[in-house]
Design a protein around this motif. Structure first.
Motif, PDB file in Angstrom:
ATOM      1  N   UNK A 173       0.857  -1.182   0.000  1.00 42.14           N
ATOM      2  CA  UNK A 173       0.000   0.000   0.000  1.00 42.14           C
ATOM      3  C   UNK A 173       0.897   1.238   0.000  1.00 42.14           C
ATOM      4  N   UNK A 174       0.938   1.930  -1.123  1.00 45.99           N
ATOM      5  CA  UNK A 174       1.598   3.231  -1.172  1.00 45.99           C
ATOM      6  C   UNK A 174       0.661   4.232  -0.486  1.00 45.99           C
ATOM      7  N   UNK A 175       1.208   5.120   0.336  1.00 49.15           N
ATOM      8  CA  UNK A 175       0.337   6.118   0.951  1.00 49.15           C
ATOM      9  C   UNK A 175       1.033   7.474   1.035  1.00 49.15           C
ATOM     10  N   UNK A 176       0.221   8.519   0.992  1.00 50.01           N
ATOM     11  CA  UNK A 176       0.717   9.897   1.003  1.00 50.01           C
ATOM     12  C   UNK A 176       0.814  10.355   2.450  1.00 50.01           C
ATOM     13  N   UNK A 177       2.031  10.398   2.979  1.00 52.66           N
ATOM     14  CA  UNK A 177       2.231  10.717   4.395  1.00 52.66           C
ATOM     15  C   UNK A 177       1.755  12.126   4.736  1.00 52.66           C
ATOM     16  N   UNK A 306       4.905  14.359  -5.206  1.00 48.60           N
ATOM     17  CA  UNK A 306       4.918  13.882  -3.820  1.00 48.60           C
ATOM     18  C   UNK A 306       6.268  13.283  -3.426  1.00 48.60           C
ATOM     19  N   UNK A 307       7.327  13.733  -4.073  1.00 50.47           N
ATOM     20  CA  UNK A 307       8.665  13.247  -3.746  1.00 50.47           C
ATOM     21  C   UNK A 307       8.951  13.498  -2.264  1.00 50.47           C
ATOM     22  N   UNK A 308       9.421  12.464  -1.589  1.00 47.55           N
ATOM     23  CA  UNK A 308       9.726  12.587  -0.165  1.00 47.55           C
ATOM     24  C   UNK A 308       8.526  12.456   0.748  1.00 47.55           C
ATOM     25  N   UNK A 309       7.350  12.288   0.166  1.00 48.99           N
ATOM     26  CA  UNK A 309       6.118  12.192   0.975  1.00 48.99           C
ATOM     27  C   UNK A 309       5.476  10.806   0.895  1.00 48.99           C
ATOM     28  N   UNK A 310       6.116   9.912   0.164  1.00 52.55           N
ATOM     29  CA  UNK A 310       5.519   8.596  -0.066  1.00 52.55           C
ATOM     30  C   UNK A 310       5.815   7.650   1.087  1.00 52.55           C
TER      31      UNK A 310
END
Length: 450
Positions: A173-177, A306-310
């Protein structure tokens, strides 16, 4: 062990290696090293040859194409490669294999879909004799470096190895932190909680979906089967019995429907992985369930917002079990090729330790070789953080086949893909699965007869 070591003859080496291969091994690494030490390896022996390679469109094919110039410089062999979208590539490969005159020398293969078809059609070369041939296999190839699990997945029922595994895809599960933190939401602890969390993060007014996954028929089936694994069962039993309209299968399809209907983006019924990937990396979805092999562009500033936020999350446990769906790809030589030996050089190069390490470093997927995972410097220098690697390794420990290992896998995906699509359109889940099961049962029975 003490005493004089006698070097066996070349014929004895090959005979011994073939016997070991039939028993499930390729031959003693020590013996193969002895054979290859007798003469320097000649990478240029097929210089001037041109190879045609059929690829699936994905980050791993991008990586392979980026290495073609180096391969040509090393060998003098030119490469003409084509990337084709996944479903079309499978259709093209099967049609051309069946014709007896495929236009390609080398092809990417989805083992979770095409493995048994290849075996039934005898369409690919058994690679064991190539691996055992010291004149064709470079001394540093090190077949023993390939993981036992991926090799077992690629190996056919009679012990033949008609593809080399290239990577294993674990579903995560990829999620947007950033979106999670903004709402004070924690990563879901169970499969049911995926729906709860998705509902909290779903914000259509801002163009943000709480969850995205494949909705396109055929492509959508692995999403459903991933949920079914949480009930501790697969969709086809080891004995070949369909379990596709059971309470467990219905539960998985209901969860699939709820997530996509209540928290999915508009038009998701037409989404394959690439549309899901685009939606997620543009910051328009809070979670995305799919293979870890699609991570590469998520951390690319030229493509992703969203680089660095995944966040990279292990598939949460279901009501009865905790598994991550496992899929795998391989690469092999067409039996109809007139350039088989040159093709083997290509496969060696593209599955070398260096190329497999590059796959891990760039986030293009989980390599089939073991050595990249032991390279601490590689991991430390990767743009993918510790969570990515932790998720990958943890998923490997709970991996289970994400699709049934049957001959008509494509038909299975077609039939049940339509059922899932109909469910998203409002149809009753149980009724759709019952109808699909009745439709597919004779197809499965017939495939097991021949």
């Amino acid at each position: 062990m003490t005493g004089t070591i006698l070097k066996p003859s070349r014929r004895a080496l090959l005979r011994g290696a073939a016997a070991l291969g039939a028993a499930g091994a390729i031959g003693s690494p020590m013996v193969l090293r002895e054979a290859r030490a007798q003469a320097p390896f000649n990478w240029k022996r097929f210089s001037g040859t041109t190879l045609d390679v059929l690829m699936v469109k994905n980050p791993r094919s991008d990586l392979a194409q980026s290495g073609e110039k180096e391969f040509t410089e090393l060998t003098g062999i030119k490469v003409s490669s084509e990337q084709v979208p996944e479903q079309q590539q499978r259709q093209k490969a099967m049609i051309e294999f069946a014709s007896g005159k495929p236009s390609f020398d080398v092809s990417n293969i989805s083992l979770h879909v095409q493995k048994r078809l290849l075996f039934k059609g005898k369409w690919m070369e058994d690679l064991r004799p190539y691996i055992a041939d010291a004149s064709l296999t470079a001394p540093d190839f090190d077949f023993a470096d390939f993981g036992a699990g991926p090799v077992a997945y690629a190996r056919q029922a009679d012990g033949s190895l008609d593809t080399l595994p290239t990577f294993v895809d674990y579903w995560v599960v990829y999620y947007n932190r950033e979106l999670f933190d903004a709402k004070g939401v924690s990563y879901p602890k169970t499969m049911e909680e995926i729906a709860t969390v998705a509902a909290k993060l779903h914000d259509p007014a801002k163009g943000i979906a709480g969850f995205v996954s494949r909705g396109l028929k055929n492509a959508n089936v692995p999403v459903w089967t991933s949920f079914v694994l949480g009930q501790g069962v697969e969709t086809v039993s080891p004995e070949g019995k369909l379990l596709t309209d059971t309470p467990e299968a219905i539960w998985g399809a209901e969860l699939y429907k709820k997530l996509n209907k209540d928290s999915g983006p508009a038009g998701a019924v037409g989404f394959n992985w690439n549309e899901c990937q685009t939606t997620f990396m543009q910051g328009r979805a809070a979670m995305w369930l799919d293979g870890i092999g699609f991570a590469t562009p998520l951390e690319d500033p030229s493509k992703s917002r969203i680089v660095g936020k995944v966040g990279y999350g292990i598939m949460p446990p279901g009501p009865k079990a905790h598994y991550a769906g496992m899929f795998a790809d391989g690469i092999g030589i067409s039996r109809g090729s007139q350039k088989k030996q040159a093709a083997w050089l290509y496969i060696q190069f593209m599955t070398s330790k260096a190329r497999q390490a590059a796959m891990l470093r760039t986030g293009a997927g989980a390599p089939a070789r073991s050595s990249p995972y032991l390279d601490k410097e590689l991991i430390a220098q990767s743009k993918f953080g510790k969570q990515y690697f932790d998720c990958l390794l943890a998923s490997a420990k709970i991996a289970r086949a994400g699709l049934p290992q049957i001959v008509p896998v494509t038909e299975f995906r077609d039939v049940f893909g339509v059922a899932l699509t109909n469910a998203l359109g409002g149809a009753d889940v149980a009724a759709e699965l019952k109808k699909a099961t009745e439709t597919f049962a004779p197809v499965l029975a017939k495939s097991e007869q021949g």
